[in-house]
Design an enzyme around this catalytic site. Structure first.
Site, PDB file in Angstrom:
ATOM      1  N   LEU A 193       2.608  -0.314  16.950  1.00 59.46           N
ATOM      2  CA  LEU A 193       2.051  -0.791  15.685  1.00 59.46           C
ATOM      3  C   LEU A 193       0.547  -0.985  15.821  1.00 59.46           C
ATOM      4  CD1 LEU A 193       4.748  -3.593  15.074  1.00 59.46           C
ATOM      5  CD2 LEU A 193       4.998  -1.114  14.865  1.00 59.46           C
ATOM      6  N   ASP A 194      -0.191   0.109  15.767  1.00 55.06           N
ATOM      7  CA  ASP A 194      -1.629   0.056  16.051  1.00 55.06           C
ATOM      8  C   ASP A 194      -2.459   0.184  14.779  1.00 55.06           C
ATOM      9  OD1 ASP A 194      -3.813  -0.147  17.753  1.00 55.06           O
ATOM     10  OD2 ASP A 194      -3.991   2.024  17.976  1.00 55.06           O
ATOM     11  N   GLY A 195      -3.556  -0.552  14.735  1.00 57.09           N
ATOM     12  CA  GLY A 195      -4.509  -0.423  13.637  1.00 57.09           C
ATOM     13  C   GLY A 195      -4.550  -1.595  12.685  1.00 57.09           C
ATOM     14  N   SER A 200       0.505   4.812  15.508  1.00 53.06           N
ATOM     15  CA  SER A 200      -0.358   4.930  14.328  1.00 53.06           C
ATOM     16  C   SER A 200      -1.827   4.740  14.705  1.00 53.06           C
ATOM     17  CB  SER A 200       0.053   3.870  13.295  1.00 53.06           C
ATOM     18  OG  SER A 200       0.014   2.572  13.875  1.00 53.06           O
ATOM     19  N   SER A 201      -2.698   4.939  13.728  1.00 53.30           N
ATOM     20  CA  SER A 201      -4.150   4.646  13.769  1.00 53.30           C
ATOM     21  C   SER A 201      -5.008   5.696  14.452  1.00 53.30           C
ATOM     22  CB  SER A 201      -4.430   3.274  14.399  1.00 53.30           C
ATOM     23  OG  SER A 201      -4.560   3.363  15.811  1.00 53.30           O
TER      24      SER A 201
END
Length: 267
Positions: free
Chosen positions: A42-44, A217-218
């Site tokens: 769960l990045d960003g 993500s991101s």
């Protein structure tokens, strides 16, 4: 007043049409090969918040709602297990204010998730908190144990919430568990096999199937010490440029289609 009523009615109709279109799309995808285990990094959240002029805490809160939505989409697709990298052991090095805010959010959402009628109860999902649990504040650990206990009999799917977690810690713990089992059995066998380590990983103990897809993500293209053992063989690595709070079904559809294409190409 009338204009507001018309506007809200149109918004409701638009949302209903969107939800039905989404369900129809999910039904079409579910007719093909579906991964049994999908993991998300769960990045960003922080960059998303800054890009919107929000406080970082709001970015993490929005990220939770995305996680909830993606969990629901995966379950509707009949994915057996979903894993989420919610908090790394390394994240304890962030500012005390951010760590406290994240722990507050974790406690709040863990208690919310296990409520009667909420997503875990609604879809029969068993929650497993994977990681170095002793590092959690007592109040967060209590919330995690309550959520696990309330969902322990759910058997439709597994949701691994990885916090605080690193893959190195998981592998180290697995090796220690194998050694301890040998000591308990008072055996002279000193060889430790890869199969034994795999069986003692936290995700394996939780009953998770092999990892099919890992999504980050991101736009960052690294694993950041997440499920290094699990994704070392046949896992498909997928990197999305979308910040996690904005990640949705239209980011996920190409990932599932790519998985299906590769499965069909091997048939």
């Amino acid at each position: 007043m009338l204009l507001r009523l018309i506007s809200s009615s149109l918004a409701w109709l638009r949302d209903q049409a969107s939800a039905r279109a989404e369900d129809a799309l999910i039904a079409v995808l579910a007719a093909g090969p579906i991964p049994q285990h999908v993991a998300f990094i769960l990045d960003g959240n922080r960059r998303y918040a800054r890009s919107k002029g929000m406080q970082v805490k709001q970015g993490h809160t929005d990220g939770f709602y995305t996680l909830r939505k993606m969990l629901e989409i995966c379950i509707k697709l009949k994915v057996r297990c979903v894993s989420a990298y919610a908090f790394s052991i390394e994240n304890f090095k962030r500012s005390p204010e951010e760590v406290t805010a994240l722990m507050d959010l974790a406690e709040e959402k863990l208690l919310e998730l296990c409520q009667k009628g909420d997503i875990l109860d609604q879809y029969g999902i068993r929650l497993v908190v994977v990681g170095h649990r002793d590092m959690l504040p007592e109040r967060v650990l209590a919330a995690a144990e309550k959520a696990e206990n309330m969902t322990k009999n759910n058997n439709r799917a597994i949701f691994n919430l990885c916090m605080p977690y690193t893959s190195r810690d998981e592998i180290t713990t697995a090796v220690q568990s194998v050694i301890q089992s040998r000591l308990d059995d008072d055996t002279d066998d000193t060889e430790i096999t890869a199969e034994e380590i795999d069986a003692h990983l936290m995700t394996s103990v939780a009953g998770s199937p092999p990892l099919d897809i890992l999504v980050r993500s991101s736009g960052v293209k690294r694993l950041s010490d997440y499920m290094l053992w699990q994704c070392s063989e046949d896992t498909q690595l997928q990197f999305s440029s979308t910040y996690w709070p904005e990640f949705g079904i239209w980011d996920f559809v190409p990932i599932i289609l790519d998985y299906q294409r590769k499965v069909w190409s091997k048939a």
